[in-house]
Design an enzyme around this catalytic site. Structure first.
Site, PDB file in Angstrom:
ATOM      1  N   HIS A 101       0.839  -1.193  -0.032  1.00 14.35           N
ATOM      2  CA  HIS A 101       0.113  -0.017  -0.097  1.00 14.35           C
ATOM      3  C   HIS A 101       0.847   1.315   0.147  1.00 14.35           C
ATOM      4  O   HIS A 101       1.891   1.343   0.565  1.00 14.35           O
ATOM      5  CB  HIS A 101      -0.825  -0.008   1.204  1.00 14.35           C
TER       6      HIS A 101
ATOM      7  N   ASP B 172      -8.008  -5.424  -0.119  1.00 12.57           N
ATOM      8  CA  ASP B 172      -8.381  -6.238  -1.067  1.00 12.57           C
ATOM      9  C   ASP B 172      -8.172  -7.570  -0.715  1.00 12.57           C
ATOM     10  O   ASP B 172      -8.413  -8.356  -1.640  1.00 12.57           O
ATOM     11  CB  ASP B 172      -7.594  -5.721  -2.434  1.00 12.57           C
TER      12      ASP B 172
HETATM   13  C1  SDX Z   1      -6.297  -0.186  -2.810  1.00 19.57           C
HETATM   14  O1  SDX Z   1      -4.562   4.346  -1.987  1.00 19.57           O
HETATM   15  C2  SDX Z   1      -5.441   4.014  -1.455  1.00 19.57           C
HETATM   16  O2  SDX Z   1      -5.820   4.324  -0.267  1.00 19.57           O
HETATM   17  C3  SDX Z   1      -5.965   2.704  -2.231  1.00 19.57           C
HETATM   18  C4  SDX Z   1      -7.066   1.819  -1.297  1.00 19.57           C
HETATM   19  C5  SDX Z   1      -8.427   2.405  -1.115  1.00 19.57           C
HETATM   20  O3  SDX Z   1      -8.985   2.170  -0.151  1.00 19.57           O
HETATM   21  O4  SDX Z   1      -8.505   3.415  -1.966  1.00 19.57           O
HETATM   22  O5  SDX Z   1      -6.505   1.405  -0.259  1.00 19.57           O
HETATM   23  C6  SDX Z   1      -7.375   0.562  -2.227  1.00 19.57           C
HETATM   24  O6  SDX Z   1      -6.267   0.363  -4.080  1.00 19.57           O
HETATM   25  C7  SDX Z   1      -5.450  -1.057  -2.145  1.00 19.57           C
HETATM   26  C8  SDX Z   1      -4.124  -1.496  -3.052  1.00 19.57           C
HETATM   27  C9  SDX Z   1      -4.708  -2.542  -4.131  1.00 19.57           C
HETATM   28  N1  SDX Z   1      -3.433  -2.906  -5.113  1.00 19.57           N
HETATM   29  C10 SDX Z   1      -2.965  -4.255  -4.874  1.00 19.57           C
HETATM   30  O7  SDX Z   1      -3.036  -4.927  -3.734  1.00 19.57           O
HETATM   31  C11 SDX Z   1      -1.934  -4.420  -6.002  1.00 19.57           C
HETATM   32  C12 SDX Z   1      -0.723  -4.928  -5.310  1.00 19.57           C
HETATM   33  N2  SDX Z   1      -0.061  -3.962  -4.615  1.00 19.57           N
HETATM   34  C13 SDX Z   1       0.958  -3.160  -5.543  1.00 19.57           C
HETATM   35  O8  SDX Z   1       0.818  -3.029  -6.792  1.00 19.57           O
HETATM   36  C14 SDX Z   1       1.385  -1.886  -4.766  1.00 19.57           C
HETATM   37  O9  SDX Z   1       1.665  -2.130  -3.383  1.00 19.57           O
HETATM   38  C15 SDX Z   1       0.586  -0.672  -4.600  1.00 19.57           C
HETATM   39  C16 SDX Z   1       0.089  -0.231  -6.016  1.00 19.57           C
HETATM   40  C17 SDX Z   1      -0.491  -1.101  -3.789  1.00 19.57           C
HETATM   41  C18 SDX Z   1       1.392   0.500  -4.005  1.00 19.57           C
HETATM   42  O10 SDX Z   1       2.198   0.788  -5.178  1.00 19.57           O
HETATM   43  P1  SDX Z   1       3.523   1.884  -4.697  1.00 19.57           P
HETATM   44  O11 SDX Z   1       3.130   2.519  -3.212  1.00 19.57           O
HETATM   45  O12 SDX Z   1       3.641   2.577  -6.006  1.00 19.57           O
HETATM   46  O13 SDX Z   1       4.608   0.863  -4.104  1.00 19.57           O
HETATM   47  P2  SDX Z   1       5.647   0.351  -5.606  1.00 19.57           P
HETATM   48  O14 SDX Z   1       4.958  -0.172  -6.570  1.00 19.57           O
HETATM   49  O15 SDX Z   1       6.769   1.328  -5.811  1.00 19.57           O
HETATM   50  O16 SDX Z   1       6.202  -0.948  -4.567  1.00 19.57           O
HETATM   51  C19 SDX Z   1       7.329  -0.547  -3.810  1.00 19.57           C
HETATM   52  C20 SDX Z   1       8.348  -2.086  -3.874  1.00 19.57           C
HETATM   53  C21 SDX Z   1       8.670  -2.223  -5.012  1.00 19.57           C
HETATM   54  O17 SDX Z   1       9.959  -3.094  -5.304  1.00 19.57           O
HETATM   55  P3  SDX Z   1      11.313  -2.328  -5.538  1.00 19.57           P
HETATM   56  O18 SDX Z   1      11.295  -1.659  -6.757  1.00 19.57           O
HETATM   57  O19 SDX Z   1      11.446  -1.647  -4.347  1.00 19.57           O
HETATM   58  O20 SDX Z   1      12.352  -3.435  -5.486  1.00 19.57           O
HETATM   59  O21 SDX Z   1       7.491  -3.022  -3.417  1.00 19.57           O
HETATM   60  C22 SDX Z   1       7.066  -3.821  -4.404  1.00 19.57           C
HETATM   61  C23 SDX Z   1       7.413  -3.129  -5.767  1.00 19.57           C
HETATM   62  O22 SDX Z   1       7.952  -4.225  -6.972  1.00 19.57           O
HETATM   63  N3  SDX Z   1       5.901  -4.401  -4.478  1.00 19.57           N
HETATM   64  C24 SDX Z   1       5.422  -5.636  -4.591  1.00 19.57           C
HETATM   65  C25 SDX Z   1       4.033  -5.535  -4.143  1.00 19.57           C
HETATM   66  N4  SDX Z   1       3.697  -4.148  -4.001  1.00 19.57           N
HETATM   67  C26 SDX Z   1       4.756  -3.642  -4.139  1.00 19.57           C
HETATM   68  N5  SDX Z   1       6.015  -6.537  -4.599  1.00 19.57           N
HETATM   69  C27 SDX Z   1       5.160  -7.822  -4.733  1.00 19.57           C
HETATM   70  N6  SDX Z   1       3.805  -8.094  -4.499  1.00 19.57           N
HETATM   71  C28 SDX Z   1       3.152  -6.683  -4.285  1.00 19.57           C
HETATM   72  N7  SDX Z   1       1.997  -6.518  -4.005  1.00 19.57           N
END
Ligand code: SDX
Length: 435
Positions: free
Chosen positions: A312, A369
Site C-alpha cells: 500500500h 483487497d
Molecule cells: C487499494 O490509495 C489507497 O488508499 C487505495 C485503497 C483505497 O481504499 O482506496 O487502499 C485501495 O487500491 C489498495 C491497493 C490494492 N492494490 C493491490 O493490492 C495491488 C498490489 N499492490 C501493489 O501493486 C502496490 O503495493 C501498490 C500499487 C498498492 C502501491 O504501490 P506503490 O506505493 O507505488 O509501491 P511500489 O509499486 O513502488 O512498490 C514498492 C516496492 C517495489 O519493489 P522495489 O522496486 O522497491 O524492488 O515493493 C514492491 C515493488 O515491486 N511491491 C510488491 C508488491 N507491492 C509492492 N512486490 C510484490 N507484490 C506486491 N503486491
C-alpha cells in the site's frame, strides 16, 4: 453541515534559495500533527516547480473527512475509528457521517433512508441503454457509463438544491445500477428495488432474486456486505478520490466526476485488485496449492506476478480494514457453511510473506483487497462484481470529497505542472526533405 478542515499556520517558514532567488514557504499543521509545506509561491518566487511522480509526498488539499496514519495502521472517518464503525454502525449511517461530518440522529437517519428509497428506480429507458451494451462487458465500465448517463436524464444546472438531489439519486440508484450491470451480463431480467427492504438487503435481492420466486435474504450475508461497504466507504486522497476531485475541480457535474472515479477504481493496482486476489488464490488452488511458488514469483523482478492484495502507498503496517476483514472472513465462511480453501491459502500466503525479508523490508502487508475478495467469493458474489461492490462502498466518500472541494473558499481548478524532457526548439522540415 460538514466542518471545514482546520489547520494552523506555523510561526516558522521553510527558506529556499536558488540561483539568486529565494522564497519563504509557510508551514501548515493538521489536527493530527502532520505538517505540510505551502508551495503556492514557490514558482513565482524562485522559478522552481516540485517533482513528485505518483504524488507520494504531495498534499493536494486540506480535508476534514478521513484520517490515515499508515505507519500505525490507523483509519478514522470524521474522527471515528474504523474498527468501531465496523462493529457498531451501518453503511447508510456511515454515508451520512462522511457527507455531514457528524453521526446522524435517529430522525436524520430515518428521513435520509426514506428519501433514498424514493429514488432507487432507474428511468425505464435505461433498459434500452443496458441492452445496447455487449453481454460479456465487465460490469465496471457498464457502471461508469450508466452513472455518466444519469447526467443526460438530470440536466438541471447545479444549484445547492440540485446537488442535494444528485447526491440522493447517486446513493439511491448505485445498488440498482450495480445489480442491473450484473443481470445484463447473465441475461436475467432486471429486478426492481423493494422499498420494504433496507439498503443492503435491497441490493442483495436485486442481485440474486428472479421474478419467478421470492428470494430469502440471508441476514449473515446482508450484514457481511453492509460491513464491506462500511470498510470501503472512504480512504482520503486515493487514486479514484483524487480523480473525482480533479474532474470536479473543472466544475464538471457530480455524475460526470463520479463516473470518472469509477473508471479509476477499476484499475488492477487500485480497486480492481480484489478481483485479481481471488484469481490469484484460485490459480494457486488449481496449481497444487503451492503458495511458496507464487511468493517466489511475486518477488522475482523478471516475473510480472505481484502478491495482489499486498502492499500500500500509505500503510506501511497492517491495513486496519484487512484486520477487520480477516476476522470477519472466518466467521462468515463458517456461518454460511462454505469451503474455507481460499481463506486457508490466503492465510498461508500472509503467514509466509510476513516472515519473508522481501516483503518485510518493503513493509508490504495485506491491504483491504486481500481478504475482501475471499468474503465476496464465500457470499456467492460473482468475481467480476467485486470491484462494483467496492464502487458502491466508496460512493459516499467520493461524494463527500467532491462537496468539500466545491465548498472550499480556496477552491480552484486542478492543473499540475511538469518538467519538460522533450525536443528543444527546431524548424519545420517539409515532407520531401525528411529521411
Ligand atoms: C487499494 O490509495 C489507497 O488508499 C487505495 C485503497 C483505497 O481504499 O482506496 O487502499 C485501495 O487500491 C489498495 C491497493 C490494492 N492494490 C493491490 O493490492 C495491488 C498490489 N499492490 C501493489 O501493486 C502496490 O503495493 C501498490 C500499487 C498498492 C502501491 O504501490 P506503490 O506505493 O507505488 O509501491 P511500489 O509499486 O513502488 O512498490 C514498492 C516496492 C517495489 O519493489 P522495489 O522496486 O522497491 O524492488 O515493493 C514492491 C515493488 O515491486 N511491491 C510488491 C508488491 N507491492 C509492492 N512486490 C510484490 N507484490 C506486491 N503486491
Amino acid at each position: 453541515m460538514a466542518t471545514q478542515a482546520m489547520s494552523e499556520k506555523l510561526q516558522q517558514d521553510i527558506d529556499i534559495q536558488f540561483e539568486g532567488k529565494s522564497a519563504k514557504l509557510p508551514l501548515h499543521r493538521g489536527t493530527e500533527g502532520e505538517v505540510g509545506i505551502d508551495i503556492a509561491k514557490l514558482r513565482s518566487s524562485t522559478g522552481l516547480v516540485t517533482f513528485d511522480p505518483g504524488y507520494g509526498n504531495t498534499g493536494a488539499c486540506k480535508s476534514a473527512i478521513t484520517y490515515i496514519d499508515g505507519d500505525n495502521g490507523i483509519l478514522r472517518y470524521r474522527g471515528y475509528p474504523i474498527e468501531e464503525l465496523a462493529e457498531k454502525s451501518s453503511f447508510l449511517e456511515v454515508a451520512w457521517l462522511l457527507l455531514n461530518g457528524e453521526l446522524p440522529t435517529k430522525t436524520e437517519l430515518s428521513s435520509f433512508s426514506a428519501e433514498i428509497k424514493q429514488h432507487t428506480m432507474l428511468h425505464e429507458d435505461f433498459k434500452r441503454f443496458f441492452g445496447a451494451l455487449p453481454k460479456d462487458a465487465h460490469p465496471m465500465p457498464v457502471c461508469a457509463a450508466t452513472v455518466g448517463a444519469l447526467a443526460t436524464y438530470y440536466q438541471d444546472p447545479e444549484s445547492e438544491r440540485q446537488i442535494h438531489s444528485s447526491v440522493i439519486r447517486l446513493l439511491a440508484k448505485m445498488p440498482t445500477i450495480a445489480a442491473c450491470s450484473y443481470k445484463h451480463c447473465i441475461g436475467q431480467p432486471f429486478m426492481y428495488p423493494r422499498n420494504e427492504l433496507d439498503y443492503t438487503s435491497n441490493f442483495v435481492n436485486m442481485l440474486f432474486a428472479t421474478p419467478c420466486e421470492d428470494y430469502p435474504i440471508d441476514p449473515v450475508a446482508a450484514r457481511a456486505i453492509d460491513l464491506l461497504l462500511i470498510l470501503h466507504a472512504d480512504h482520503e486522497q486515493n487514486c479514484s478520490t483524487s480523480t473525482v476531485r480533479l474532474v470536479g475541480s473543472s466544475q464538471a457535474p457530480l455524475f460526470a466526476s463520479i463516473s470518472a472515479g469509477i473508471s479509476a477504481l477499476w484499475g488492477s493496482l487500485h480497486g480492481g485488485a480484489n478481483q485479481k486476489v481471488i484469481e490469484m488464490l484460485e490459480h494457486i488452488a488449481r496449481e497444487d496449492g503451492s503458495v511458496d511458488k507464487y511468493v517466489a514469483r511475486a518477488k522475482d523482478k523478471n516475473d510480472t506476478a505481484r502478491l495482489m492484495g499486498f502492499g500500500h502507498r500509505i500503510y506501511k503496517n497492517y491495513d486496519p480494514r484487512a484486520a477487520v476483514l480477516k476476522k470477519t472472513c472466518a466467521e462468515v465462511i463458517s456461518r454460511l457453511g462454505k469451503s474455507s480453501k481460499l481463506l486457508e491459502i490466503a492465510m498461508r500466503l500472509e503467514e509466509i510473506a510476513l516472515k519473508d525479508e522481501y516483503f518485510v523490508s518493503r513493509k508490504l502487508y495485506p491491504n483491504v483487497d486481500f481478504y475482501s475478495g475471499v468474503i465476496f467469493n464465500a457470499l456467492g458474489i460473482p468475481t467480476n462484481m467485486f470491484t462494483v461492490l467496492f464502487t458502491m462502498g466508496r460512493l459516499p466518500g467520493w461524494i463527500a470529497h467532491w462537496l468539500e472541494m466545491r465548498r472550499d473558499p480556496d477552491f480552484r481548478i486542478g492543473r499540475p505542472r511538469q518538467i519538460y524532457t522533450g525536443a528543444n526548439k527546431r524548424p519545420y522540415v517539409s515532407i520531401d526533405r525528411r529521411g
